[in-house]
Design a protein around this motif. Structure first.
Motif, mmCIF file in Angstrom:
data_model
loop_
_atom_site.group_PDB
_atom_site.id
_atom_site.type_symbol
_atom_site.label_atom_id
_atom_site.label_comp_id
_atom_site.label_asym_id
_atom_site.label_seq_id
_atom_site.Cartn_x
_atom_site.Cartn_y
_atom_site.Cartn_z
ATOM 1 N N HIS A 79 0.816 -1.206 0.000
ATOM 2 C CA HIS A 79 0.000 0.000 0.000
ATOM 3 C C HIS A 79 0.851 1.258 0.000
ATOM 4 O O HIS A 79 1.984 1.271 0.487
ATOM 5 N N TYR A 123 -2.280 7.015 2.633
ATOM 6 C CA TYR A 123 -3.742 6.964 2.694
ATOM 7 C C TYR A 123 -4.381 8.160 1.991
ATOM 8 O O TYR A 123 -5.308 8.001 1.202
ATOM 9 N N SER A 128 -1.049 11.263 5.209
ATOM 10 C CA SER A 128 -1.183 10.271 6.270
ATOM 11 C C SER A 128 -0.996 8.878 5.693
ATOM 12 O O SER A 128 -1.197 8.645 4.497
ATOM 13 N N GLY A 149 -1.848 4.627 6.505
ATOM 14 C CA GLY A 149 -2.883 3.871 7.186
ATOM 15 C C GLY A 149 -2.458 3.076 8.399
ATOM 16 O O GLY A 149 -3.278 2.796 9.273
ATOM 17 N N SER A 150 -1.187 2.701 8.501
ATOM 18 C CA SER A 150 -0.751 1.869 9.620
ATOM 19 C C SER A 150 0.750 1.976 9.790
ATOM 20 O O SER A 150 1.469 2.357 8.854
ATOM 21 N N THR A 205 1.784 8.592 10.610
ATOM 22 C CA THR A 205 0.598 7.894 11.116
ATOM 23 C C THR A 205 -0.068 8.711 12.214
ATOM 24 O O THR A 205 0.600 9.480 12.923
ATOM 25 N N CYS A 225 -4.461 7.655 -3.810
ATOM 26 C CA CYS A 225 -3.992 7.046 -2.561
ATOM 27 C C CYS A 225 -4.993 5.986 -2.122
ATOM 28 O O CYS A 225 -5.924 5.646 -2.845
ATOM 29 N N GLU A 226 -4.806 5.504 -0.896
ATOM 30 C CA GLU A 226 -5.680 4.454 -0.382
ATOM 31 C C GLU A 226 -7.051 4.976 0.044
ATOM 32 O O GLU A 226 -7.948 4.184 0.341
ATOM 33 N N ASP A 227 -7.248 6.309 0.079
ATOM 34 C CA ASP A 227 -8.586 6.835 0.358
ATOM 35 C C ASP A 227 -9.488 6.752 -0.873
ATOM 36 O O ASP A 227 -10.665 7.065 -0.804
#
Length: 403
Positions: A116, A119, A184, A186-187, A234, A290-292
């Motif tokens: 990934h 985010y 940001s 995600g983890s 994060t 991104c992951e959003d």
């Protein structure tokens, strides 16, 4: 949860084979759109009201999932080519409700095994020659709220995130200049994977700006090929409530970066930071997500020099975009590009630009969000450099006027 219902009747004269074909395609939607929950489709059995012959109902975990489904290419193609020609009447409703725990048990979201990327975008850091004038502009014309200010810096926010814009007092400058953008992650696991990817690429891993270190759990920074600082972190701090402002942005969506190192910059964001390509304007621009799952959380444009061309803020509605446009017209704020209907992100926007305050500021009514399935399977389009591939309201291939 969001419940979305569609009641409809076929147009008079629609043959039975066509009706059944359309119904069969509707029944296949849950396998096409994994974010759908509890899909049902049935005939109307009411003896009191026969306005509609069928109703479809489906649940989504969030409003973004619903909007991603409605705005997806496959859904729009179905509506345009299969639905509208045969439907005589329809009614659509969507509402939010709280699901009973027993109904939610056992449900799992789609799982991705690929590495990934970040985010989503959180902020831009801009050095400006006139701090107060820039604050006034961002409060009145963009709808941001000032949260903290010293003689050296200021934070302004759009929603619950700690800030969307950080201003740095730089009276020695003539024009504003964007020095950094923050994303940001995600983890902690993804952050470490990105840190390793940066190190493996032979790039220097930098410390976060000192104030930013206090606003997140962990993170690092890296310079892109143009020298723009990218900060990754994060657990960005949040407020309990959004600002109590009637007209304000809901989100900072993306920066648009011009570069004279086009291929090198694309390689950095795609292969080192793992942004996902969404679409290409051939020889000109690449849009990355991104992951959003916004259609693009970053755009890279081929140019003869480097600068951050604009920052995009998503407003609550087209009405709010037009009210902000009215403010700009009333105050004489320079509108650099007037109403644009974007083909890639399906948003309607306008752009303001005063060089003292940094890049252009784009205010849009919405921004396309991919479904979870599209996010994993989407194949980027390769579109010719035609203004109609930027603004679908352009009349011809030589109409570059509003840009």
């Amino acid at each position: 949860m969001i419940r979305h219902t569609l009641s409809f009747r076929f147009a008079d004269g629609t043959d039975p084979a066509t009706r059944e074909s359309v119904l069969a395609e509707l029944r296949g939607f849950p396998s096409r759109y994994p974010a759908m929950r509890g899909f049902v489709l049935g005939e109307n059995i009411s003896n009191r009201d026969r306005t509609f012959t069928h109703t479809m109902a489906v649940d989504f975990d969030t409003r973004d999932d619903l909007l991603a489904y409605l705005g997806s290419d496959s859904h729009e193609h179905f509506v345009r080519t299969r639905w509208r020609p045969v439907i005589g009447q329809q009614a659509i409703t969507s509402f939010e409700y709280t699901e009973r725990p027993s109904l939610a048990a056992g449900r799992t979201a789609p799982v991705s095994t690929r590495p990934h990327g970040p985010y989503g975008m959180e902020y831009a850091r801009i050095e400006v020659p006139d701090m107060q004038a820039t604050i006034d502009f961002l409060e009145y014309h963009v709808g941001l709220q000032l949260e903290q200010r010293t003689d050296d810096y200021a934070y302004l926010r759009a929603d619950i995130e700690h800030h969307a814009i950080e201003l740095i007092n730089a009276p020695e400058r003539t024009d504003g200049w964007t020095t950094a953008v923050g994303y940001s992650v995600g983890s902690p696991e993804v952050l470490e994977q990105l840190r390793k990817s940066v190190a493996d690429a032979g790039l220097d891993i930098l410390e976060l700006q000192e104030r930013q270190q206090a606003l997140c759990d962990d993170g690092f920074a890296v310079k892109d090929p143009n020298g723009l600082i990218i900060e990754l972190f994060t657990e960005f701090q949040e407020y309990a409530e959004p600002p109590h402002i009637e007209i304000r942005p809901l989100d900072l969506v993306h920066p648009f970066i011009a570069t004279d190192k086009f291929e090198e910059t694309r390689d950095f964001y795609q292969n080192v930071l793992r942004f996902q390509p969404s679409d290409h304007v051939v020889g000109s621009t690449t849009f990355y997500r991104c992951e959003d799952r916004y259609h693009h959380s970053l755009a890279i444009q081929k140019n003869t020099e480097h600068y951050v061309a604009h920052l995009c803020f998503a407003m609550k509605s087209l009405d709010h975009v037009m009210r902000m446009r009215a403010r700009a017209l009333y105050k004489g704020a320079p509108i650099a590009s007037d109403i644009v209907n974007h083909s890639a992100s399906t948003s309607i926007a306008f752009y303001m630009h005063d060089t003292r305050f940094g890049p252009r500021y784009e205010l849009c009514d919405a921004h396309r969000v991919f479904t979870p399935e599209e996010h994993e399977t989407h194949r980027p389009r390769r579109m010719p450099a035609d203004p109609r591939n930027i603004d679908v309201w352009r009349p011809a291939a030589d109409d570059w006027g509003r840009f």
